[in-house]
Design an enzyme around this catalytic site. Structure first.
Site, PDB file in Angstrom:
ATOM      1  N   GLY A  22     -96.665   2.615  48.929  1.00  0.00           N
ATOM      2  CA  GLY A  22     -95.518   3.061  49.715  1.00  0.00           C
ATOM      3  C   GLY A  22     -94.850   1.902  50.429  1.00  0.00           C
ATOM      4  N   GLY A  26     -89.928   1.737  55.497  1.00  0.00           N
ATOM      5  CA  GLY A  26     -90.681   2.105  56.686  1.00  0.00           C
ATOM      6  C   GLY A  26     -91.797   1.136  57.024  1.00  0.00           C
ATOM      7  N   ILE A  27     -92.937   1.689  57.401  1.00  0.00           N
ATOM      8  CA  ILE A  27     -94.070   0.878  57.821  1.00  0.00           C
ATOM      9  C   ILE A  27     -94.569  -0.007  56.689  1.00  0.00           C
ATOM     10  CG2 ILE A  27     -96.507   1.045  58.494  1.00  0.00           C
ATOM     11  CD1 ILE A  27     -95.605   3.495  60.210  1.00  0.00           C
ATOM     12  N   GLY A  28     -94.632   0.530  55.488  1.00  0.00           N
ATOM     13  CA  GLY A  28     -95.090  -0.264  54.355  1.00  0.00           C
ATOM     14  C   GLY A  28     -94.243  -1.508  54.151  1.00  0.00           C
ATOM     15  N   TYR A 171     -99.947  19.155  56.659  1.00  0.00           N
ATOM     16  CA  TYR A 171     -99.907  17.736  57.002  1.00  0.00           C
ATOM     17  C   TYR A 171    -101.125  17.365  57.839  1.00  0.00           C
ATOM     18  CZ  TYR A 171     -98.306  13.284  58.908  1.00  0.00           C
ATOM     19  OH  TYR A 171     -98.214  11.957  59.279  1.00  0.00           O
TER      20      TYR A 171
END
Length: 298
Positions: A22, A26-28, A171
């Site tokens: 991923g 974003g964070i990745g 989730y």
């Protein structure tokens, strides 16, 4: 007293190889950018080749010599997970595997094999991929959890969500599964005498593409809330600490140090009692083998 860990604390990574799932947003993306800036070779394992290429181009705009490569990986299809693992095993060894990819509160959707998407992408896909490649990883395996795990309950009775679907509950369950997986993986690696360690992390509340399935009014309010939450770059700090921190040990769980673990520097995080339950973890491990057809062999 230390202020905690941030991207500024990531030391030189020259000669080290990381695989980040991923990784195109974003964070990745922030994890990849920081690691590349420290000299690491980073493999971006992503579902969308065009988005991965765009992410690599953005990074090379600032870091022309960045060592980056792409590995196709669709965690929603266990057949493609196997193909990706075979490609990884045919290549150079990996120092650190970062299981970062995930989905959050989408409409009811199924994986290729018929499992509810969040359980499939957030847990079953990473379980299978990690189970296939762990012997090719020399140092650390990072698994990304969430504050949401604390409200999660494991329920295997309706894994396709055919009878009912509550996006938040699914989730939360998937994030509890991530931590159960991490703790059990680290226990098994240690029992097998392996030097490789499993480490958990969570980003707090970070404003990333994961929020795209929030109800429309909440999405409109997101810019107003931004000062109270982590940016994607700040949300990446626990992942970077898990992947590179000098004093991190197997079985550690890291997250923001602010109130409620929502924002702030990275440091020790609190996992729920359920997440640390070895019996629950063993049951999930065995069920995951049955559901994926992948036995990690440890």
């Amino acid at each position: 007293m230390s202020r905690g860990f941030s991207a500024d604390d990531v030391g030189p990574q020259i000669g080290r190889r990381f695989l980040v799932t991923g990784a195109n947003a974003g964070i990745g993306f922030e994890v990849v950018r920081t690691l590349a800036a420290r000299g690491a070779h980073v493999v971006l394992a992503c579902r969308d080749a065009e988005k991965a290429a765009a992410a690599m181009a953005r990074i090379r705009g600032d870091l022309p010599n960045a060592e980056l490569s792409f590995q196709p990986l669709d965690l929603a299809d266990l057949d493609q997970v196997r193909d990706a693992a075979a490609a990884v095993l045919a290549g150079p060894r990996i120092d650190v595997l970062v299981n970062n990819a995930g989905v959050m509160i989408p409409p009811r959707t199924l994986t290729k094999q018929g499992y509810e998407l969040q359980f499939g992408v957030n847990h079953l896909g990473p379980f299978a991929f990690t189970g296939l490649v762990h012997r090719h990883v020399d140092d650390r395996i990072v698994i990304t959890g969430s504050i949401a795990h604390k409200s999660g309950e494991m329920d295997y009775s309706d894994l396709s969500a055919a009878r009912s679907y509550h996006n938040w509950a699914r989730y939360q369950m998937s994030k509890l599964a991530n931590l159960l997986h991490m703790f059990e993986l680290d226990r098994r690696l240690g029992a097998a005498g392996r030097a490789t360690q499993a480490i958990g992390c969570h980003p707090g509340v970070a404003l990333t593409e994961l929020q795209r399935h929030l109800p429309l009014p909440l999405r409109y309010m997101t810019p107003l809330a931004a000062p109270f939450f982590n940016s994607a770059a700040q949300g990446a700090w626990p992942t970077l600490q898990a992947a590179t921190g000098a004093h991190v040990q197997g079985g550690d769980y890291l997250g923001p140090q602010g109130l409620g673990e929502v924002t702030g520097w990275s440091g020790p995080a609190r996992a729920s009692r359920a997440a640390r339950d070895p019996k629950l973890a063993r049951e999930l491990w065995e069920r995951s083998i049955d559901l994926t057809g992948v036995d990690p062999g440890i």
